[in-house]
Write a protein that holds these residues in place. Structure first.
Motif, mmCIF file in Angstrom:
data_model
loop_
_atom_site.group_PDB
_atom_site.id
_atom_site.type_symbol
_atom_site.label_atom_id
_atom_site.label_comp_id
_atom_site.label_asym_id
_atom_site.label_seq_id
_atom_site.Cartn_x
_atom_site.Cartn_y
_atom_site.Cartn_z
ATOM 1 N N PHE A 108 -11.559 -0.392 -5.381
ATOM 2 C CA PHE A 108 -10.474 -1.069 -5.252
ATOM 3 C C PHE A 108 -10.470 -2.150 -5.913
ATOM 4 N N VAL A 109 -11.471 -3.140 -5.577
ATOM 5 C CA VAL A 109 -11.666 -4.594 -5.929
ATOM 6 C C VAL A 109 -11.782 -4.655 -7.474
ATOM 7 N N SER A 110 -12.371 -3.493 -8.035
ATOM 8 C CA SER A 110 -12.584 -3.669 -9.525
ATOM 9 C C SER A 110 -11.426 -3.257 -10.104
ATOM 10 N N GLY A 111 -10.251 -2.765 -9.954
ATOM 11 C CA GLY A 111 -9.057 -2.538 -10.460
ATOM 12 C C GLY A 111 -8.966 -0.966 -10.783
ATOM 13 N N ASP A 112 -9.537 -0.153 -10.048
ATOM 14 C CA ASP A 112 -9.462 1.300 -10.491
ATOM 15 C C ASP A 112 -8.335 1.741 -9.501
ATOM 16 N N GLU A 113 -7.089 2.120 -10.334
ATOM 17 C CA GLU A 113 -5.926 2.271 -9.876
ATOM 18 C C GLU A 113 -6.039 3.834 -9.200
ATOM 19 N N ALA A 114 -6.899 4.684 -9.435
ATOM 20 C CA ALA A 114 -7.094 5.842 -8.488
ATOM 21 C C ALA A 114 -7.506 5.272 -7.152
ATOM 22 N N SER A 115 -8.196 4.416 -7.092
ATOM 23 C CA SER A 115 -8.949 4.017 -5.675
ATOM 24 C C SER A 115 -7.823 3.751 -4.688
ATOM 25 N N ILE A 116 -6.585 3.251 -5.342
ATOM 26 C CA ILE A 116 -5.534 2.550 -4.163
ATOM 27 C C ILE A 116 -5.520 3.711 -3.322
ATOM 28 N N GLU A 117 -4.893 4.754 -4.067
ATOM 29 C CA GLU A 117 -4.495 6.129 -3.209
ATOM 30 C C GLU A 117 -5.501 6.507 -2.122
ATOM 31 N N ASP A 118 -6.902 6.413 -2.469
ATOM 32 C CA ASP A 118 -7.926 6.681 -1.607
ATOM 33 C C ASP A 118 -7.907 5.806 -0.422
ATOM 34 N N VAL A 119 -7.936 4.630 -0.803
ATOM 35 C CA VAL A 119 -8.030 3.360 0.167
ATOM 36 C C VAL A 119 -6.781 3.404 1.081
ATOM 37 N N TYR A 120 -5.603 3.578 0.490
ATOM 38 C CA TYR A 120 -4.243 3.830 1.328
ATOM 39 C C TYR A 120 -4.525 5.122 2.324
ATOM 40 N N ARG A 121 -5.013 6.277 1.746
ATOM 41 C CA ARG A 121 -5.035 7.157 2.832
ATOM 42 C C ARG A 121 -6.231 7.042 3.773
ATOM 43 N N ARG A 122 -7.210 6.394 3.422
ATOM 44 C CA ARG A 122 -8.330 6.104 4.451
ATOM 45 C C ARG A 122 -7.779 5.108 5.480
ATOM 46 N N TRP A 123 -7.038 4.048 5.251
ATOM 47 C CA TRP A 123 -6.886 3.002 6.278
ATOM 48 C C TRP A 123 -5.347 2.737 6.650
ATOM 49 N N SER A 124 -4.540 3.404 6.154
ATOM 50 C CA SER A 124 -2.957 3.250 6.249
ATOM 51 C C SER A 124 -2.873 3.615 7.722
ATOM 52 N N PRO A 125 -3.397 4.589 8.195
ATOM 53 C CA PRO A 125 -3.087 4.977 9.685
ATOM 54 C C PRO A 125 -3.483 3.696 10.492
ATOM 55 N N MET A 126 -4.536 3.138 10.335
ATOM 56 C CA MET A 126 -4.845 2.167 11.012
ATOM 57 C C MET A 126 -4.093 0.914 10.920
ATOM 58 N N VAL A 127 -3.489 0.556 9.605
ATOM 59 C CA VAL A 127 -2.548 -0.505 9.480
ATOM 60 C C VAL A 127 -1.294 -0.315 10.214
ATOM 61 N N HIS A 128 -0.764 0.894 9.926
ATOM 62 C CA HIS A 128 0.455 1.428 10.432
ATOM 63 C C HIS A 128 0.573 1.198 12.377
ATOM 64 N N THR A 129 -0.873 1.832 12.759
ATOM 65 C CA THR A 129 -0.924 1.439 14.320
ATOM 66 C C THR A 129 -0.621 0.110 14.818
ATOM 67 N N ILE A 130 -1.316 -0.853 13.868
ATOM 68 C CA ILE A 130 -1.401 -2.031 14.477
ATOM 69 C C ILE A 130 0.147 -2.559 14.453
ATOM 70 N N ALA A 131 0.751 -2.337 13.166
ATOM 71 C CA ALA A 131 1.941 -2.929 13.073
ATOM 72 C C ALA A 131 2.883 -2.347 14.059
ATOM 73 N N ARG A 132 2.717 -1.089 14.138
ATOM 74 C CA ARG A 132 3.727 -0.084 15.371
ATOM 75 C C ARG A 132 3.752 -0.911 16.647
ATOM 76 N N ARG A 133 2.410 -1.133 16.949
ATOM 77 C CA ARG A 133 2.062 -1.527 18.428
ATOM 78 C C ARG A 133 2.679 -2.982 18.571
ATOM 79 N N THR A 134 2.639 -3.840 17.390
ATOM 80 C CA THR A 134 3.244 -5.208 17.589
ATOM 81 C C THR A 134 4.814 -5.237 17.463
ATOM 82 N N LEU A 135 5.087 -4.429 16.581
ATOM 83 C CA LEU A 135 6.877 -4.454 16.270
ATOM 84 C C LEU A 135 7.557 -3.698 17.355
ATOM 85 N N GLY A 136 7.099 -2.338 17.252
ATOM 86 C CA GLY A 136 7.774 -1.633 18.339
ATOM 87 C C GLY A 136 8.907 -0.753 17.513
#
Length: 229
Positions: free
Chosen positions: A42-70
């Protein structure tokens, strides 16, 4: 010669899989290596990695945002903004104790604060509009105040995101400049500069907009806390 008897061997207290070489340890080690590889790509700029990073940690980010914003829709917007900001600012990532997920959590908190500030601005503007539509004719003084409020809200929408956030934390969060710097991670001098420039823009918007009777509009009041470091 006397012979010593040996008793049965004591049972092992080591649980299966508790060592690094056990199945659970190997799985944890593999997960850690996988996360490190994702972060590196991701940090090196591999565009394919952004999809993997998104799949890996987007549920975590969405959960935090959902709990706060409702709100699911706002949480989805924040999630998209977090990963877009992370991709654009990937060169600023420094591996720390929390690794890439910890860095993403930090970005998430900032984007949630922005979403809350935007929600407050929308609510304020909607309330002003509703009062104007429902209330009977008002005096010139009250009309001037309502017009000034609308002018301020419109000027806020045109401010750069960084200045808008600082003003929101000062006016709506009632935070001091020092507290704003701690909340945003910005240097105190930058916070003061953002607030000064934003107030200048707001004053100019009021002066250009004027009032219903052509009198000079009063400049926006600086919150008591924001006037002091």
């Amino acid at each position: 010669m006397a012979q010593h008897r040996t008793g049965p061997a004591a049972p092992s207290t080591t649980r299966p899989g508790s060592r690094l070489g056990g199945p659970a340890g190997r799985e944890r080690h593999a997960d850690r290596d996988h996360d490190l590889a994702l972060a590196a790509g991701f940090v090196s700029g591999d565009e394919a990695s952004i999809e993997d990073v998104y799949r890996r940690w987007s549920p975590m980010v969405h959960t935090i945002a959902r709990r706060t914003l409702g709100d699911d829709r706002e949480a989805e917007d924040v999630t998209q903004q977090v990963f877009l900001a992370a991709w654009k600012g990937r060169h600023g990532y420094r591996p720390g104790r929390g690794g890439l997920p910890g860095w993403l959590v930090g970005i998430t908190r900032h984007k949630i604060a922005d979403a809350l500030s935007a929600r407050t601005r929308r609510t304020e503007l909607a309330a002003v509009t509703a009062r104007q539509e429902q209330e009977p004719p008002v005096t010139a003084g009250s009309a001037d105040e309502a017009v000034n409020r609308v002018l301020v809200m419109q000027a806020l929408e045109r401010l750069p995101a960084a200045q808008r956030r600082v003003v929101g934390l000062a006016f709506y969060g009632d935070l001091t400049q020092t507290q704003i710097a701690a909340r945003t991670g910005l240097p105190l001098g930058t916070v003061k500069s953002h607030l000064r420039r934003a107030l200048h823009v707001l004053r100019r918007a009021l002066e250009q907009g004027g009032t219903t009777e052509g009198r000079a509009a009063a400049p926006p009041r600086v919150p008591h806390g924001a006037a002091h470091a």
